[in-house]
Design an enzyme around this catalytic site. Structure first.
Site, PDB file in Angstrom:
ATOM      1  N   GLY A  10       0.820  -1.217   0.000  1.00  0.00           N
ATOM      2  CA  GLY A  10       0.000   0.000   0.000  1.00  0.00           C
ATOM      3  C   GLY A  10       0.847   1.257   0.000  1.00  0.00           C
ATOM      4  O   GLY A  10       0.664   2.140   0.830  1.00  0.00           O
ATOM      5  N   SER A  12       1.274   3.403  -2.706  1.00  0.00           N
ATOM      6  CA  SER A  12       0.975   4.326  -3.798  1.00  0.00           C
ATOM      7  C   SER A  12       0.544   5.698  -3.279  1.00  0.00           C
ATOM      8  O   SER A  12       0.531   6.673  -4.019  1.00  0.00           O
ATOM      9  CB  SER A  12      -0.137   3.743  -4.674  1.00  0.00           C
ATOM     10  OG  SER A  12      -1.269   3.441  -3.877  1.00  0.00           O
ATOM     11  N   VAL A  69      -3.435  -7.424  -1.443  1.00  0.00           N
ATOM     12  CA  VAL A  69      -2.780  -8.169  -0.362  1.00  0.00           C
ATOM     13  C   VAL A  69      -3.768  -8.932   0.520  1.00  0.00           C
ATOM     14  O   VAL A  69      -3.359  -9.724   1.365  1.00  0.00           O
ATOM     15  CB  VAL A  69      -1.891  -7.253   0.522  1.00  0.00           C
ATOM     16  CG1 VAL A  69      -0.660  -6.804  -0.238  1.00  0.00           C
ATOM     17  CG2 VAL A  69      -2.673  -6.075   1.073  1.00  0.00           C
ATOM     18  N   SER A 147      -2.053   0.815  14.810  1.00  0.00           N
ATOM     19  CA  SER A 147      -2.685   2.103  15.120  1.00  0.00           C
ATOM     20  C   SER A 147      -2.905   2.150  16.628  1.00  0.00           C
ATOM     21  O   SER A 147      -3.077   1.091  17.261  1.00  0.00           O
ATOM     22  CB  SER A 147      -4.034   2.198  14.415  1.00  0.00           C
ATOM     23  OG  SER A 147      -4.805   3.246  14.976  1.00  0.00           O
ATOM     24  N   TYR A 160     -11.753  -2.447  12.436  1.00  0.00           N
ATOM     25  CA  TYR A 160     -10.417  -1.862  12.265  1.00  0.00           C
ATOM     26  C   TYR A 160      -9.557  -2.136  13.497  1.00  0.00           C
ATOM     27  O   TYR A 160      -8.413  -2.572  13.390  1.00  0.00           O
ATOM     28  CB  TYR A 160     -10.573  -0.363  12.019  1.00  0.00           C
ATOM     29  CG  TYR A 160      -9.283   0.385  11.775  1.00  0.00           C
ATOM     30  CD1 TYR A 160      -8.623   0.267  10.550  1.00  0.00           C
ATOM     31  CD2 TYR A 160      -8.745   1.220  12.747  1.00  0.00           C
ATOM     32  CE1 TYR A 160      -7.438   0.967  10.315  1.00  0.00           C
ATOM     33  CE2 TYR A 160      -7.573   1.928  12.518  1.00  0.00           C
ATOM     34  CZ  TYR A 160      -6.922   1.796  11.302  1.00  0.00           C
ATOM     35  OH  TYR A 160      -5.768   2.484  11.071  1.00  0.00           O
ATOM     36  N   ALA A 162      -9.908  -4.461  15.797  1.00  0.00           N
ATOM     37  CA  ALA A 162      -9.600  -5.893  15.935  1.00  0.00           C
ATOM     38  C   ALA A 162      -8.489  -6.289  14.970  1.00  0.00           C
ATOM     39  O   ALA A 162      -7.580  -7.052  15.319  1.00  0.00           O
ATOM     40  CB  ALA A 162     -10.852  -6.726  15.681  1.00  0.00           C
ATOM     41  N   LYS A 164      -6.147  -4.395  13.790  1.00  0.00           N
ATOM     42  CA  LYS A 164      -4.873  -3.794  14.203  1.00  0.00           C
ATOM     43  C   LYS A 164      -4.342  -4.452  15.484  1.00  0.00           C
ATOM     44  O   LYS A 164      -3.137  -4.560  15.675  1.00  0.00           O
ATOM     45  CB  LYS A 164      -5.050  -2.284  14.392  1.00  0.00           C
ATOM     46  CG  LYS A 164      -5.335  -1.534  13.099  1.00  0.00           C
ATOM     47  CD  LYS A 164      -4.175  -1.652  12.138  1.00  0.00           C
ATOM     48  CE  LYS A 164      -4.332  -0.859  10.870  1.00  0.00           C
ATOM     49  NZ  LYS A 164      -3.204  -1.028   9.947  1.00  0.00           N
ATOM     50  N   ILE A 193      -2.523  11.054  12.179  1.00  0.00           N
ATOM     51  CA  ILE A 193      -1.537  11.458  11.172  1.00  0.00           C
ATOM     52  C   ILE A 193      -2.252  12.254  10.079  1.00  0.00           C
ATOM     53  O   ILE A 193      -3.353  11.879   9.653  1.00  0.00           O
ATOM     54  CB  ILE A 193      -0.854  10.212  10.545  1.00  0.00           C
ATOM     55  CG1 ILE A 193      -0.237   9.315  11.637  1.00  0.00           C
ATOM     56  CG2 ILE A 193       0.184  10.616   9.510  1.00  0.00           C
ATOM     57  CD1 ILE A 193       0.867   9.925  12.461  1.00  0.00           C
TER      58      ILE A 193
HETATM   59  P1  NAP Z   1      -4.393   5.397   2.853  1.00  0.00           P
HETATM   60  O1  NAP Z   1      -4.004   6.776   2.528  1.00  0.00           O
HETATM   61  O2  NAP Z   1      -5.837   5.028   2.810  1.00  0.00           O
HETATM   62  O3  NAP Z   1      -3.558   4.391   1.904  1.00  0.00           O
HETATM   63  C1  NAP Z   1      -3.786   3.026   1.996  1.00  0.00           C
HETATM   64  C2  NAP Z   1      -2.882   2.307   1.032  1.00  0.00           C
HETATM   65  O4  NAP Z   1      -3.192   0.908   1.122  1.00  0.00           O
HETATM   66  C3  NAP Z   1      -3.077   2.719  -0.426  1.00  0.00           C
HETATM   67  O5  NAP Z   1      -1.844   2.706  -1.092  1.00  0.00           O
HETATM   68  C4  NAP Z   1      -3.986   1.616  -0.958  1.00  0.00           C
HETATM   69  O6  NAP Z   1      -3.805   1.365  -2.351  1.00  0.00           O
HETATM   70  C5  NAP Z   1      -3.473   0.421  -0.188  1.00  0.00           C
HETATM   71  N1  NAP Z   1      -4.418  -0.688  -0.144  1.00  0.00           N
HETATM   72  C6  NAP Z   1      -5.689  -0.700   0.327  1.00  0.00           C
HETATM   73  N2  NAP Z   1      -6.238  -1.916   0.177  1.00  0.00           N
HETATM   74  C7  NAP Z   1      -5.285  -2.688  -0.402  1.00  0.00           C
HETATM   75  C8  NAP Z   1      -5.231  -4.031  -0.820  1.00  0.00           C
HETATM   76  N3  NAP Z   1      -6.275  -4.857  -0.665  1.00  0.00           N
HETATM   77  N4  NAP Z   1      -4.101  -4.488  -1.410  1.00  0.00           N
HETATM   78  C9  NAP Z   1      -3.025  -3.674  -1.596  1.00  0.00           C
HETATM   79  N5  NAP Z   1      -3.015  -2.380  -1.211  1.00  0.00           N
HETATM   80  C10 NAP Z   1      -4.134  -1.892  -0.629  1.00  0.00           C
HETATM   81  O7  NAP Z   1      -3.902   4.964   4.315  1.00  0.00           O
HETATM   82  P2  NAP Z   1      -2.946   5.759   5.321  1.00  0.00           P
HETATM   83  O8  NAP Z   1      -3.760   6.761   6.062  1.00  0.00           O
HETATM   84  O9  NAP Z   1      -1.716   6.209   4.632  1.00  0.00           O
HETATM   85  O10 NAP Z   1      -2.582   4.588   6.357  1.00  0.00           O
HETATM   86  C11 NAP Z   1      -1.453   3.755   6.170  1.00  0.00           C
HETATM   87  C12 NAP Z   1      -1.323   2.827   7.365  1.00  0.00           C
HETATM   88  O11 NAP Z   1      -1.232   3.585   8.567  1.00  0.00           O
HETATM   89  C13 NAP Z   1      -2.530   1.912   7.530  1.00  0.00           C
HETATM   90  O12 NAP Z   1      -2.098   0.666   8.010  1.00  0.00           O
HETATM   91  C14 NAP Z   1      -3.353   2.620   8.593  1.00  0.00           C
HETATM   92  O13 NAP Z   1      -4.192   1.743   9.283  1.00  0.00           O
HETATM   93  C15 NAP Z   1      -2.245   3.176   9.465  1.00  0.00           C
HETATM   94  N6  NAP Z   1      -2.638   4.329  10.280  1.00  0.00           N
HETATM   95  C16 NAP Z   1      -3.012   5.504   9.692  1.00  0.00           C
HETATM   96  C17 NAP Z   1      -3.354   6.576  10.499  1.00  0.00           C
HETATM   97  C18 NAP Z   1      -3.748   7.909   9.903  1.00  0.00           C
HETATM   98  O14 NAP Z   1      -4.068   8.830  10.685  1.00  0.00           O
HETATM   99  N7  NAP Z   1      -3.705   8.096   8.606  1.00  0.00           N
HETATM  100  C19 NAP Z   1      -3.353   6.453  11.890  1.00  0.00           C
HETATM  101  C20 NAP Z   1      -2.977   5.231  12.451  1.00  0.00           C
HETATM  102  C21 NAP Z   1      -2.606   4.179  11.642  1.00  0.00           C
HETATM  103  P3  NAP Z   1      -4.790   2.061  -3.451  1.00  0.00           P
HETATM  104  O15 NAP Z   1      -4.596   3.520  -3.379  1.00  0.00           O
HETATM  105  O16 NAP Z   1      -4.340   1.456  -4.751  1.00  0.00           O
HETATM  106  O17 NAP Z   1      -6.186   1.656  -3.010  1.00  0.00           O
END
Ligand code: NAP
Length: 252
Positions: A10, A12, A69, A147, A160, A162, A164, A193
């Site tokens: 993930g 991209s 994935v 998270s 979510y 569960a 994590k 974030i």
């Molecule tokens: P995001 O912007 O939604 O990006 C998610 C990424 O995962 C994208 O590249 C997406 O690809 C990819 N993805 C989703 N489903 C997929 C699949 N089935 N197979 C392969 N790739 C997949 O998420 P983010 O906010 O950057 O979060 C990244 C990580 O940090 C996650 O694990 C999230 O739980 C954790 N996190 C985030 C925050 C926050 O505040 N943002 C806080 C705590 C934890 P596509 O674009 O191609 O769909």
């Protein structure tokens, strides 16, 4: 880190993108993964191509691999293709995840399956394939992005949270099983974030979030990426089976 390779699921966009770029900046060869949506990759592929371009501009090597994935075969192929490309895999960052808020009483079986498979099964599938290879080389870094919600739960986030939390058992077990063979497994648990979602929040909602954070700001994707980069190095070899919160002190 010139010879070392990393796969970031993930990557991209969002935090994964920042992790891929920061690893590339430190010389890692990086495999950029996006979700190909099953059919037409469209803008998902374009975003991944932009990340690759930035990686190459830094003088690092990259590869794009579209893979869902949440599906065992494609997660396994993703890891295998990375190893085939460069002949090694030093770092696996299980970052890909989705979230769809819903109160427990409204969670359908399908939603539960989708979130658990995307966020937790994916880390199991990728880690199983990567570790098989890493133990032969007696070196590996598994970094699972959880998270703070996985540590404390949250209203509307049963699935979510569960998924994590499940990463904790997975990570600690890998750490115990393969620590003696040079493989470490750790969790990073980010708080709030900055993201596409938080950027759209009304100012008063952002202000309420920030009021809970001793650091006085939301985290940046680069804050998370910098920690990943440290855990990815040989210098972090004695950090194993840990959960590191990166939340500006929100949880103290
Ligand atoms: P995001 O912007 O939604 O990006 C998610 C990424 O995962 C994208 O590249 C997406 O690809 C990819 N993805 C989703 N489903 C997929 C699949 N089935 N197979 C392969 N790739 C997949 O998420 P983010 O906010 O950057 O979060 C990244 C990580 O940090 C996650 O694990 C999230 O739980 C954790 N996190 C985030 C925050 C926050 O505040 N943002 C806080 C705590 C934890 P596509 O674009 O191609 O769909």
């Amino acid at each position: 880190m010139k010879e070392k390779t990393a796969l970031v699921t993930g990557s991209s966009r969002g935090i994964g993108r920042s992790i891929a770029l920061n690893l590339a900046q430190r010389g890692f060869k990086v495999a950029i993964n996006y979700y190909n949506g099953g059919n037409d990759a469209g803008e998902h592929l374009e975003q991944a191509q932009e990340v690759l371009q930035e990686v190459q501009t830094m003088g690092a090597e990259g590869i794009i691999i579209g893979a869902d994935v949440s599906v065992a075969e494609s997660a396994t192929a993703l890891v295998d293709q990375t190893i085939e490309k460069w002949g090694r895999l030093d770092v696996l960052v299980n970052n890909a995840a989705i979230n769809q808020d819903q109160l427990l009483l409204r969670v359908s079986d399908d939603l539960w399956d989708l979130i658990l498979k995307t966020n937790l099964y994916s880390a199991f599938y990728c880690s199983r394939t990567a570790v098989r290879y890493m133990i032969k080389k007696r070196y590996g870094r598994i970094i699972n992005i959880s998270s703070v919600v996985g540590l404390a739960g949250n209203i509307g986030q049963t699935c979510y949270a569960a998924s994590k939390s499940g990463l904790l058992g997975l990570t600690c077990s890998i750490a115990k099983e393969y620590g003696a063979r040079g493989v470490t497994a750790n969790i990073i648990a980010p708080g709030f974030i900055e993201s596409d979602m938080t950027r759209q929040l009304p100012a008063e909602v952002s202000a309420r979030m920030i009021a809970q954070i001793p650091a006085g700001r939301l985290g940046k994707a680069d804050d998370v990426a910098n920690l990943v980069c440290f855990l990815a190095t040989p210098e972090a070899s004695y950090i194993n089976g840990q959960t590191i919160r990166i939340d500006g002190g929100m949880s103290i």
